[in-house]
Design an enzyme around this catalytic site. Structure first.
Site, mmCIF file in Angstrom:
data_model
loop_
_atom_site.group_PDB
_atom_site.id
_atom_site.type_symbol
_atom_site.label_atom_id
_atom_site.label_comp_id
_atom_site.label_asym_id
_atom_site.label_seq_id
_atom_site.Cartn_x
_atom_site.Cartn_y
_atom_site.Cartn_z
ATOM 1 N N SER A 56 30.584 5.491 114.557
ATOM 2 C CA SER A 56 30.888 6.915 114.574
ATOM 3 C C SER A 56 29.716 7.677 113.995
ATOM 4 O O SER A 56 29.115 7.259 112.998
ATOM 5 C CB SER A 56 32.164 7.203 113.770
ATOM 6 O OG SER A 56 32.472 8.580 113.800
ATOM 7 N N GLY A 57 29.342 8.796 114.642
ATOM 8 C CA GLY A 57 28.237 9.624 114.182
ATOM 9 C C GLY A 57 28.668 11.065 114.033
ATOM 10 O O GLY A 57 29.859 11.398 114.054
ATOM 11 N N GLY A 58 27.680 11.943 113.898
ATOM 12 C CA GLY A 58 27.983 13.343 113.675
ATOM 13 C C GLY A 58 28.535 14.040 114.897
ATOM 14 O O GLY A 58 29.283 15.006 114.782
ATOM 15 N N SER B 105 29.616 12.134 117.930
ATOM 16 C CA SER B 105 30.381 11.310 118.852
ATOM 17 C C SER B 105 30.898 10.047 118.171
ATOM 18 O O SER B 105 30.534 9.733 117.046
ATOM 19 C CB SER B 105 29.501 10.921 120.042
ATOM 20 O OG SER B 105 28.374 10.206 119.569
ATOM 21 N N VAL C 200 31.588 5.842 119.229
ATOM 22 C CA VAL C 200 31.190 4.836 120.207
ATOM 23 C C VAL C 200 32.231 3.717 120.237
ATOM 24 O O VAL C 200 32.634 3.208 119.192
ATOM 25 C CB VAL C 200 29.801 4.259 119.880
ATOM 26 C CG1 VAL C 200 29.396 3.236 120.943
ATOM 27 C CG2 VAL C 200 28.767 5.369 119.799
ATOM 28 N N LYS D 289 30.379 6.397 124.736
ATOM 29 C CA LYS D 289 30.169 7.384 123.683
ATOM 30 C C LYS D 289 31.016 8.606 124.020
ATOM 31 O O LYS D 289 30.829 9.243 125.058
ATOM 32 C CB LYS D 289 28.683 7.745 123.583
ATOM 33 C CG LYS D 289 28.381 8.759 122.499
ATOM 34 C CD LYS D 289 26.897 8.755 122.152
ATOM 35 C CE LYS D 289 26.513 7.523 121.407
ATOM 36 N NZ LYS D 289 25.149 7.590 120.834
ATOM 37 N N ASP E 280 14.717 13.449 119.389
ATOM 38 C CA ASP E 280 15.387 12.961 118.177
ATOM 39 C C ASP E 280 15.085 11.477 117.962
ATOM 40 O O ASP E 280 15.976 10.678 117.683
ATOM 41 C CB ASP E 280 16.899 13.188 118.288
ATOM 42 C CG ASP E 280 17.595 13.086 116.927
ATOM 43 O OD1 ASP E 280 16.908 13.222 115.893
ATOM 44 O OD2 ASP E 280 18.812 12.859 116.892
#
Length: 737
Positions: A20-22, A24, A26, A41, A135
């Site tokens: 888990s990210g900012g 999304s 996965v 995602k 990025d």
């Protein structure tokens, strides 16, 4: 969060959450159309509700789907299902480069070069398709289990840079290029800058710039000088250090223009680390005075600046730096802090002219030769007068001192040099004291560099657990900022060693809620994954990550894998008709089914081939179910059994004179002869009965003849002295089984 078993677009079955990210989450999923595992995602709701972002996201993700390279995580599909927006990507088993660096501390130079080449190859492939990542950072690079590095998140990074510039830039502020930090235009060279910062972190184990907040770090990227990685680790080849310096030049035109050029230099250094062929452009030192930024300008750095078209931007009059004709270029909305970063060369001046619009129109508003901004003229004039006045006063004081003038009257006094310290009275000159700097919040290496830079020589680092400060960062200092102390005064700097440690409890086999309670009471954060397991009861713990007994910081995340019970998988019955028995068994095993054979005669199906099957073709069964099939024994044949009866009698042989005889009785069917009786007999042996003789079976014909041979003791045939006509054979048709 999507539950295991959720189907997206009727095709992708969610298996488990893997990260888990900012922006999304996965998931590992299975594509039931192509029968393969993929990574999906899924955008978080706060981004899915932004129509503009979703539109841009889908366009850029579809563009990224056109990229195919061994060093890029391939994008297979983009879709939406009930307001859930997702990208389907190649599933890469491995860890991120960030995790690899954290695990190893730093990466050896030769391995770092190999990693950098792979990353640059993926970036170059994207640039050739006019796709800029924007990025690049270790978190977006995956090291597969086979050692291959793959760059990911092309679609999200590009969409975010257009629609969520501030959030994206600040989230990756440690790797952001100067032009991105300013909110200006970014191109392929921005990716090369970020790759240079990533290489720096690989070689040293930390990023070059640390600060109290994101804005401070962004400003360091714009105008700060980073410490050479060789100052931390002298084993880094000078040529590799030059490559990093060239990648991280402040001005894009001084960097590598393409990733291919970077790859070429990396390969040269890989072959010969001592080579000295890397040319790093020398930066001009700006001579303009320091400008103090207003709160408004600082806020603009935080929020960034968006590119507008010439039709929509309201461009204020800007004085051109030269009156040459200019071509039409994209118009950028000017920032109030543009003058904070003065241009060093004429090429940059030309770029700024094009950035602000049509040069011919500007010339109409300003006279030729009026090269300086009025505000700048005023600053220069005031500064010149102030400098002249200071120089005049210094000259007068110097002359007065030489001549012995007492310009200020009074008695000449000696300044005390006694400085009271906790260790007694020391004689120190006033000039030996300096104000203490603030290093709280800096990473240890950055804090040490700051202390060295300000001349402090007697400082020590001590570690202390801290629940609020990340490991490796400064928690406190024994001398407050601004306090004047001797450069050799003892200073203690406290470094966070992270949170208190705890061991992961053993919850294997626990019911889900029970395991969650135990782990939560151990001050750990619990996340879930799900898997089928034939041996662990449904809703009970199969495993934990980290495993039980591992020492971790309090507040760390522990993932527990919960059993979904035995997995019920189905298979489709294949068509076995006409196959051999061996082929049929192999086909059923391939489908995870079990075969059961029976055998029958068939005039139309070749012996050994399948006649029929049950269940029928395309029937859906649970894996492991049995499929019955009939194997042909070929055409049916008629066979017979035969039994013997009758006797042989003596008609004229004189046993008293010639002794015993030897008798052999056989029965011939076609070319085969079968022995019915053999033995030596005397007078009492006759008549000889064969009613008890063993019969024959499996005979394919129902006729034959007896053959009788009787010889005396001297081997003379005496068959004619006996009656053999009483022998008979009876045939009976057998039933086929």
């Amino acid at each position: 969060m999507l539950n295991p078993g959720t189907m997206l677009s009727g095709r992708y079955e969610i298996i488990e959450l893997v990260g888990s990210g900012g922006m999304s989450e996965v998931y590992k999923a299975k594509c039931h159309v192509l029968n393969r595992y993929v990574a999906i995602k899924v955008l978080k709701p706060e981004f899915s509700s932004d129509v503009n972002f979703v539109t841009k996201f889908r366009i850029e993700a579809q563009s990224a789907a056109g990229l195919s390279h061994p060093n890029i995580v391939n994008v297979y599909d983009v879709g939406e299902d009930g307001g859930i927006y997702y990208i389907v990507m190649e599933l890469v088993e491995g860890i991120t480069l960030k995790e690899y660096i954290q695990k190893n501390g730093r990466i050896a130079p030769m391995e770092a070069i190999d990693f950098a080449i792979q990353i640059a190859q993926g970036v170059q492939a994207a640039h050739e398709h006019h796709t800029i990542h924007r990025d690049i950072k270790p978190q977006n690079i995956i090291i597969a289990n086979n050692g291959t590095l793959k760059v990911t998140d092309f679609g999200i990074a590009r969409a975010a840079s257009s629609s969520t510039t501030t959030t994206n830039a600040m989230g990756s502020v440690h790797y952001i290029s100067p032009e991105q930090a300013r909110g200006g235009f970014s191109d392929e060279r921005s990716d090369i800058y970020s790759l240079g910062i990533t290489m720096y972190e690989m070689l040293t184990g930390h990023v070059p710039f640390e600060g109290e907040n994101n804005v401070a770090i962004a400003l360091m990227h714009i105008q700060g000088e980073m410490v050479s990685p060789r100052e931390y680790y002298p084993d880094i080849p000078t040529s590799l250090e030059k490559i990093i310096r060239k990648c991280t030049q402040k001005k894009p035109e001084r960097r590598y223009l393409t990733a291919n050029a970077l790859i070429a230099d990396l390969n040269r250094v890989k072959e010969n680390p001592n080579i000295d062929c890397i040319v790093v452009p020398k930066a001009n030192v700006p001579t303009s005075p320091t400008i103090e930024m207003t709160k408004q300008e600082m806020e603009m750095i935080k929020t960034g600046r968006q590119v507008e078209t010439a039709d929509t931007a309201e461009v204020p009059p800007v004085k051109p730096r030269r009156s040459e004709p200019q071509v039409n270029r994209p118009v950028l909305k000017p920032s109030q802090y543009d003058d904070l970063f003065p241009d060093d060369d004429d090429d940059e001046d030309d770029a700024d002219e094009g950035a602000y619009g049509d040069g011919d129109k500007v010339d109409e508003q300003y006279e030729e030769g009026d090269d300086l901004d009025p505000r700048l003229k005023k600053i220069i004039m005031v500064s010149s007068i102030a400098i002249a006045a200071v120089l005049a006063i210094l000259a007068i004081l110097l002359i007065g001192k030489i001549a012995g003038w007492n310009l200020f009257g009074g008695k000449k006094t000696e300044k005390s040099t006694d400085v009271i310290t906790t260790e007694g009275t020391n004689t120190t000159s006033e000039e030996a004291t300096v104000p203490m700097v603030n290093v709280v919040g800096l990473y240890k290496t950055a804090a040490e560099e700051q202390m060295k830079k300000n001349g402090f020589t007697n400082y020590e680092f001590v570690e202390k657990t801290d629940a609020t400060v990340e490991s490796g960062y400064v928690v406190s200092q024994s001398v407050d900022e601004g306090v004047s102390i001797a450069k050799d005064a003892k200073i203690t700097i406290v470094i966070s060693s992270g949170k208190e440690k705890t061991k992961v409890p053993d919850v294997l086999g626990y019911e889900d809620s029970q395991a969650t309670t135990v782990l939560t009471e151990a001050n750990l954060v619990v996340t879930h994954g799900y898997a089928y397991d034939d041996n662990v009861e449904k809703d009970h713990v199969i495993s934990t990550d980290p495993v039980a007994g591992t020492e971790v910081e309090e507040g760390s995340t522990v993932k527990i894998i919960i059993s979904n019970g035995k997995e019920k998988k189905t298979a489709v019955v294949p068509n076995l008709s006409g196959m051999t028995e061996a082929d049929a068994e192999a086909k059923l095993a391939e489908c995870n089914l079990v075969g059961s054979a029976s055998y029958e005669y068939d005039d139309n199906v070749k012996e050994g081939n399948i006649i029929s099957q049950d269940p029928e073709v395309n029937t859906e069964l649970d894996e492991g179910a049995t499929v019955s099939y009939v194997v042909s024994k070929g055409p049916k044949t008629i066979t017979y059994s035969v039994s013997f009866s009758g006797s042989v009698t003596n008609t004229e042989f004189d046993f008293d004179m010639f002794g015993d005889v030897k008798v052999n009785i056989s029965y011939t069917i076609g070319r085969e002869s079968y022995l019915v009786y053999s033995g030596s007999l005397g007078k009492k042996g006759f008549p000889l009965s064969i009613d008890d003789a063993q019969g024959l079976t499996g005979i394919e014909t129902n006729s034959g003849t007896f053959s009788v041979s009787i010889t005396d003791s001297e081997g003379i045939d005496v068959t004619s002295s006996f009656n053999t006509g009483g022998l008979s054979a009876t045939f009976t048709q057998e039933e086929d089984q």
